[in-house]
Motif scaffolding. Structure first.
Motif, PDB file in Angstrom:
ATOM      1  N   ALA A  71       0.870  -1.104  -0.037  1.00 49.26           N
ATOM      2  CA  ALA A  71      -0.059   0.000  -0.158  1.00 49.26           C
ATOM      3  C   ALA A  71       0.873   1.248  -0.185  1.00 49.26           C
ATOM      4  O   ALA A  71       0.684   2.253  -0.731  1.00 49.26           O
ATOM      5  CB  ALA A  71      -1.026  -0.125   1.327  1.00 49.26           C
ATOM      6  N   LEU A  72       1.862   1.199   0.685  1.00 53.04           N
ATOM      7  CA  LEU A  72       2.775   2.544   1.066  1.00 53.04           C
ATOM      8  C   LEU A  72       3.717   2.565  -0.420  1.00 53.04           C
ATOM      9  O   LEU A  72       3.937   3.706  -0.823  1.00 53.04           O
ATOM     10  CB  LEU A  72       3.844   2.220   2.155  1.00 53.04           C
ATOM     11  N   GLY A  73       4.024   1.645  -0.931  1.00 52.60           N
ATOM     12  CA  GLY A  73       4.821   1.559  -2.197  1.00 52.60           C
ATOM     13  C   GLY A  73       4.029   1.710  -3.514  1.00 52.60           C
ATOM     14  O   GLY A  73       4.474   2.371  -4.404  1.00 52.60           O
ATOM     15  N   LEU A  74       2.939   1.410  -3.268  1.00 53.25           N
ATOM     16  CA  LEU A  74       2.141   1.423  -4.909  1.00 53.25           C
ATOM     17  C   LEU A  74       1.345   2.654  -4.720  1.00 53.25           C
ATOM     18  O   LEU A  74       1.181   3.294  -5.958  1.00 53.25           O
ATOM     19  CB  LEU A  74       1.052   0.033  -4.778  1.00 53.25           C
ATOM     20  N   ARG A  75       0.660   3.049  -3.703  1.00 50.91           N
ATOM     21  CA  ARG A  75      -0.236   4.083  -3.856  1.00 50.91           C
ATOM     22  C   ARG A  75       0.261   5.625  -4.405  1.00 50.91           C
ATOM     23  O   ARG A  75      -0.477   6.247  -5.376  1.00 50.91           O
ATOM     24  CB  ARG A  75      -0.776   4.479  -2.424  1.00 50.91           C
ATOM     25  N   PRO A  76       1.452   5.960  -4.363  1.00 45.26           N
ATOM     26  CA  PRO A  76       1.948   7.253  -5.084  1.00 45.26           C
ATOM     27  C   PRO A  76       1.894   7.046  -6.453  1.00 45.26           C
ATOM     28  O   PRO A  76       1.781   7.989  -6.972  1.00 45.26           O
ATOM     29  CB  PRO A  76       3.515   7.323  -4.548  1.00 45.26           C
ATOM     30  N   HIS A  77       1.956   5.750  -7.183  1.00 43.46           N
ATOM     31  CA  HIS A  77       2.171   5.595  -8.770  1.00 43.46           C
ATOM     32  C   HIS A  77       0.624   5.823  -9.214  1.00 43.46           C
ATOM     33  O   HIS A  77       0.589   6.021 -10.374  1.00 43.46           O
ATOM     34  CB  HIS A  77       2.475   4.220  -8.837  1.00 43.46           C
ATOM     35  N   THR A  78      -0.370   5.792  -8.148  1.00 47.47           N
ATOM     36  CA  THR A  78      -1.748   5.931  -8.854  1.00 47.47           C
ATOM     37  C   THR A  78      -2.005   7.296  -8.798  1.00 47.47           C
ATOM     38  O   THR A  78      -3.032   7.872  -9.445  1.00 47.47           O
ATOM     39  CB  THR A  78      -2.794   5.176  -8.159  1.00 47.47           C
ATOM     40  N   GLN A  79      -1.338   8.318  -8.131  1.00 45.24           N
ATOM     41  CA  GLN A  79      -1.877   9.910  -7.871  1.00 45.24           C
ATOM     42  C   GLN A  79      -1.942  10.405  -9.198  1.00 45.24           C
ATOM     43  O   GLN A  79      -2.954  11.197  -9.378  1.00 45.24           O
ATOM     44  CB  GLN A  79      -0.690  10.714  -6.924  1.00 45.24           C
ATOM     45  N   LEU A  80      -1.102  10.188 -10.078  1.00 43.21           N
ATOM     46  CA  LEU A  80      -1.361  11.108 -11.522  1.00 43.21           C
ATOM     47  C   LEU A  80      -2.666  10.809 -12.031  1.00 43.21           C
ATOM     48  O   LEU A  80      -3.252  11.626 -12.581  1.00 43.21           O
ATOM     49  CB  LEU A  80      -0.099  10.901 -12.273  1.00 43.21           C
ATOM     50  N   ARG A  81      -3.062   9.474 -12.050  1.00 44.44           N
ATOM     51  CA  ARG A  81      -4.228   9.068 -12.639  1.00 44.44           C
ATOM     52  C   ARG A  81      -5.648   9.636 -11.967  1.00 44.44           C
ATOM     53  O   ARG A  81      -6.372  10.066 -12.698  1.00 44.44           O
ATOM     54  CB  ARG A  81      -4.364   7.595 -12.723  1.00 44.44           C
ATOM     55  N   LEU A  82      -5.396   9.673 -10.473  1.00 45.95           N
ATOM     56  CA  LEU A  82      -6.563  10.031  -9.941  1.00 45.95           C
ATOM     57  C   LEU A  82      -6.669  11.501  -9.944  1.00 45.95           C
ATOM     58  O   LEU A  82      -7.716  12.072 -10.021  1.00 45.95           O
ATOM     59  CB  LEU A  82      -6.206   9.617  -8.235  1.00 45.95           C
ATOM     60  N   ASP A  83      -5.500  12.189 -10.168  1.00 51.93           N
ATOM     61  CA  ASP A  83      -5.583  13.842 -10.154  1.00 51.93           C
ATOM     62  C   ASP A  83      -6.245  14.070 -11.680  1.00 51.93           C
ATOM     63  O   ASP A  83      -7.191  14.664 -11.739  1.00 51.93           O
ATOM     64  CB  ASP A  83      -4.021  14.312 -10.265  1.00 51.93           C
ATOM     65  N   ARG A  84      -5.933  13.405 -12.474  1.00 51.61           N
ATOM     66  CA  ARG A  84      -6.534  13.594 -14.047  1.00 51.61           C
ATOM     67  C   ARG A  84      -7.824  13.088 -13.872  1.00 51.61           C
ATOM     68  O   ARG A  84      -8.844  13.802 -14.571  1.00 51.61           O
ATOM     69  CB  ARG A  84      -5.976  12.526 -15.072  1.00 51.61           C
ATOM     70  N   GLU A  85      -8.360  12.318 -13.252  1.00 50.33           N
ATOM     71  CA  GLU A  85      -9.922  11.957 -12.920  1.00 50.33           C
ATOM     72  C   GLU A  85     -10.659  12.965 -12.487  1.00 50.33           C
ATOM     73  O   GLU A  85     -11.803  13.268 -12.892  1.00 50.33           O
ATOM     74  CB  GLU A  85     -10.079  10.696 -12.173  1.00 50.33           C
ATOM     75  N   LEU A  86     -10.244  13.906 -11.502  1.00 51.53           N
ATOM     76  CA  LEU A  86     -10.653  14.979 -10.963  1.00 51.53           C
ATOM     77  C   LEU A  86     -10.734  16.140 -12.003  1.00 51.53           C
ATOM     78  O   LEU A  86     -11.741  16.913 -11.937  1.00 51.53           O
ATOM     79  CB  LEU A  86      -9.886  15.530  -9.657  1.00 51.53           C
ATOM     80  N   GLN A  87      -9.919  16.084 -12.937  1.00 50.67           N
ATOM     81  CA  GLN A  87      -9.932  17.243 -14.007  1.00 50.67           C
ATOM     82  C   GLN A  87     -10.802  17.253 -15.008  1.00 50.67           C
ATOM     83  O   GLN A  87     -11.184  17.793 -15.821  1.00 50.67           O
ATOM     84  CB  GLN A  87      -8.417  17.485 -14.455  1.00 50.67           C
ATOM     85  N   SER A  88     -10.985  15.662 -15.163  1.00 46.54           N
ATOM     86  CA  SER A  88     -11.817  15.414 -16.425  1.00 46.54           C
ATOM     87  C   SER A  88     -12.982  14.465 -16.331  1.00 46.54           C
ATOM     88  O   SER A  88     -13.789  14.305 -17.148  1.00 46.54           O
ATOM     89  CB  SER A  88     -10.888  15.007 -17.552  1.00 46.54           C
ATOM     90  N   GLY A  89     -13.104  13.952 -14.907  1.00 45.18           N
ATOM     91  CA  GLY A  89     -14.432  13.088 -14.545  1.00 45.18           C
ATOM     92  C   GLY A  89     -15.414  13.621 -14.455  1.00 45.18           C
ATOM     93  O   GLY A  89     -15.691  14.933 -14.553  1.00 45.18           O
ATOM     94  N   PRO A  90     -16.489  13.120 -13.713  1.00 47.37           N
ATOM     95  CA  PRO A  90     -18.243  13.423 -13.754  1.00 47.37           C
ATOM     96  C   PRO A  90     -18.092  14.793 -12.884  1.00 47.37           C
ATOM     97  O   PRO A  90     -19.061  15.524 -12.884  1.00 47.37           O
ATOM     98  CB  PRO A  90     -18.807  12.321 -12.952  1.00 47.37           C
ATOM     99  N   PHE A  91     -17.081  15.085 -11.915  1.00 45.27           N
ATOM    100  CA  PHE A  91     -17.011  16.104 -10.899  1.00 45.27           C
ATOM    101  C   PHE A  91     -16.303  17.409 -11.356  1.00 45.27           C
ATOM    102  O   PHE A  91     -16.214  18.149 -10.466  1.00 45.27           O
ATOM    103  CB  PHE A  91     -16.705  15.616  -9.503  1.00 45.27           C
TER     104      PHE A  91
END
Length: 329
Positions: A71-91
């Motif tokens: 969890a500690l090692g993988l989660r940082p790799h997902t942040q860019l995708r999750l940020d993009r989701e906030l910029q282009s997703g339903p919200f």
């Protein structure tokens, strides 16, 4: 671990599989039962309550069950995708104009002080940003912060709503991104032989081709029928195509159905709706041929997609009997 059940601990299996899809709270238990000999639900419950494993948003922006270390090692790799989701997703339109880092830090203080649902935290954030919907603010926290869902959520004998705090608060350690090379090697250990696109589909990351190229001297390569290059670890098992594969019952969104860009090795393209719809599936000879469900009386029903000979249907029924007996214990 679908060809033969392993004599491994639940934690070792979770780490070998590099996480287990856990959108449905109880699905990891079935995923482990179908892969681990003599697996008991209490073993996974203990991992969750002792903070050795966690439920957290990871690959492809979905909830996974992973070891605390991963969890500690993988989660940082997902942040860019999750940020993009906030910029282009339903919200996105309803978040426009907000300083999301400021929202995240305010939410961090709330959730680390008192673990709670993101919608509840959103209501507190709304006091500071009254022109925004609390559900939208809560969703921003879901993406901006590394949140773990705390027990009893995800327990077998008792469940609950999704109450969250940050992974750093729950585990008492900071996030530290594992090298991308380790990420690729761990993926191949679980799901190789695979293409670069397979690894990117599984992880939700991009630009992994350069990582594969850097690792090429350590890997072996093959070509599939379509001429695409597959990578694998030299010591990885690669059974002969005629090796018998037993009937296996898979939970909703099982990893094996989602870990490759080309899923036809397991399921036909015109049946992907079964997976997307979140139905548990039945593998016969390593291929999806049916879905299954369990009712309140713990009876299991199988709905066949393909017609099977009676011998294969008997094998499916026997595996259903084993699962029913396990669920009832």
């Amino acid at each position: 671990m679908l060809r033969e059940r392993a004599d491994e601990s639940a934690l070792a299996t979770i780490e070998h599989l590099f996480g287990i899809q856990a959108q449905e709270p109880k699905s990891p238990y079935v995923g482990l039962w179908t892969r681990v000999r003599n697996f008991r639900p209490q073993e996974l419950e203990d991992l969750l309550t002792n903070r050795e494993a966690v439920r957290i948003l990871l690959m492809r922006g979905t909830i996974h069950l992973v070891s605390a270390r991963d969890a500690l090692g993988l989660r940082p790799h997902t942040q860019l995708r999750l940020d993009r989701e906030l910029q282009s997703g339903p919200f996105a339109s309803r978040l426009r104009g907000l300083d999301l880092d400021e929202v995240a830090e305010a939410g961090r203080k709330i959730l680390e002080d008192t673990p709670q649902g993101t919608a509840e935290a959103g209501k507190q954030l709304k006091e500071r940003w009254p022109d925004r919907e609390h559900t939208v603010l809560g969703n921003a926290l879901r993406n901006k912060l590394a949140l773990v869902q705390l027990p009893p959520r995800g327990l077998w004998h008792k469940s609950g709503r999704a109450v969250c705090t940050t992974v750093e608060n729950w585990l008492g350690q900071p996030q530290q991104a594992m090298p991308r090379e380790e990420l690729v090697l761990r993926y191949l250990k679980a799901f190789g032989p695979s293409t670069v696109m397979d690894a990117q589909q599984w992880s939700g990351l991009t630009k992994l081709g350069e990582v594969f190229e850097g690792l090429r001297p350590q890997l072996v390569t093959f070509r599939n029928d379509a001429g695409k290059e597959l990578f694998d670890l030299p010591e990885a098992p690669r059974p002969h195509p005629d090796t018998p594969v037993p009937v296996r019952l898979l939970p909703e969104f099982d990893n094996i159905l989602l870990a490759h860009a080309d899923r036809r090795r397991v399921i036909a393209d015109d049946r992907l709706g079964v997976v997307v719809g979140g139905k548990p599936t039945v593998l016969v000879d390593g291929y999806v041929v049916a879905t299954w469900s369990v009712d309140k009386q713990k009876n299991i029903t199988v709905d066949y997609i393909d017609k099977l000979p009676s011998s294969r249907q008997k094998a499916v029924a026997e595996e259903c009997d084993r699962l029913r007996a396990w669920i009832r214990t």
